[in-house]
Design an enzyme around this catalytic site. Structure first.
Site, PDB file in Angstrom:
ATOM      1  N   ASP A 105       0.839  -1.200   0.000  1.00 28.66           N
ATOM      2  CA  ASP A 105       0.000   0.000   0.000  1.00 28.66           C
ATOM      3  C   ASP A 105       0.876   1.253   0.000  1.00 28.66           C
ATOM      4  O   ASP A 105       2.040   1.205   0.409  1.00 28.66           O
ATOM      5  CB  ASP A 105      -0.882   0.027   1.254  1.00 28.66           C
TER       6      ASP A 105
HETATM    7  N1  URA Z   1      -1.383  -5.945   3.785  1.00 26.19           N
HETATM    8  C1  URA Z   1      -1.841  -4.678   3.777  1.00 26.19           C
HETATM    9  O1  URA Z   1      -2.892  -4.392   4.332  1.00 26.19           O
HETATM   10  N2  URA Z   1      -1.102  -3.746   3.157  1.00 26.19           N
HETATM   11  C2  URA Z   1       0.077  -4.012   2.567  1.00 26.19           C
HETATM   12  O2  URA Z   1       0.700  -3.088   2.020  1.00 26.19           O
HETATM   13  C3  URA Z   1       0.534  -5.327   2.573  1.00 26.19           C
HETATM   14  C4  URA Z   1      -0.212  -6.283   3.192  1.00 26.19           C
END
Ligand code: URA
Length: 240
Positions: A105
């Site tokens: 993310d």
């Molecule tokens: N899970 C998430 O919620 N975000 C990420 O970036 C990776 C795994």
């Protein structure tokens, strides 16, 4: 493939362009057994034997880079709004066809593999053989033992998806720890914590990806080429 010697040494993470120039002038580079003082000379990666300090330099078809992703960058090759992780690489390193292998993310930090090897990426991320990934997390509320077990066993996300078994190690404060996943659904960890007691992830950092471990000497936004052992371990993980 035709390529300058200094480019070859940089792609193989042996020397930067300026180091290559100095090494060539010092007679440390040979092409087909003869010292080459001009690092800008073009060689043919299939035909010419380039050695640096006597060791053969092998050109790889693909490039493999470890990045310590900072906040604010998206794991995409293009984005109309936000900067992408590829923009953290200098122009001469970015290759056509490079992409982030897997997604983090925008506000998640840590280990990201960048490559132009589509076959490897496919094999590492295919649901059947999805490699293990470990994340350091901090969440808002303490995680009870029952919640920890639910996260580990598998739970139903708001969209109905049942998560696969995971491992969750909690630190003493019970609000931070390490979670290990073998899958990678959209916002998976955030949604998993949201599903237990309406908890919330406030910090997330990936520390391993298959056989790779985040190089702690890389600052946020810094990168380096993978070394031969790391590439071999990735190939083994992908059964290549
Ligand atoms: N899970 C998430 O919620 N975000 C990420 O970036 C990776 C795994």
């Amino acid at each position: 493939m035709k390529m300058r010697i200094d480019k070859l040494l940089s792609v193989c993470s042996i020397a930067t362009r300026s180091e290559s120039g100095r090494a060539a002038r010092a007679g440390r580079i040979t092409v087909n057994g003869v010292a080459e003082r001009n690092a800008a000379r073009q060689i043919d990666t299939e035909r010419d034997e380039v050695c640096f300090d006597g060791a053969r330099v092998i050109y790889r078809e693909h490039v493999y880079i470890m990045l310590n992703k900072p906040e604010g960058y998206v794991s995409a090759t293009e984005d109309g709004r936000d900067p992408t992780v590829l923009e953290l690489l200098p122009d001469e390193v970015r290759r056509a066809g490079m992409f982030p292998c897997g997604r983090l993310d925008k506000n998640t930090l840590g280990l990201m593999l960048l490559t132009d090897d589509g076959e490897l990426a496919h094999r590492l991320l295919a649901p059947k053989r999805h490699v293990e990934k470990r994340y350091r997390f901090v969440c808002r509320n303490e995680v009870s033992e029952a919640d920890r077990q639910a996260l580990e066993t598998g739970l139903q996300l708001a969209d109905g998806y049942m998560t696969k078994p995971a491992a969750v190690e909690l630190f003493d404060d019970r609000k931070s720890g390490i979670i290990t996943l073998h899958e990678g659904k959209y916002h998976q960890i955030k949604r998993m914590f949201g599903a237990v007691n309406d908890n919330r992830i406030i910090h997330l950092e990936r520390i391993t990806f298959g056989p790779l471990t985040l190089d702690e000497s890389l600052g946020r936004g810094e990168w380096r080429y993978l070394d031969d052992d790391e590439i071999a371990a990735l190939m083994a993980a992908g059964n290549l």
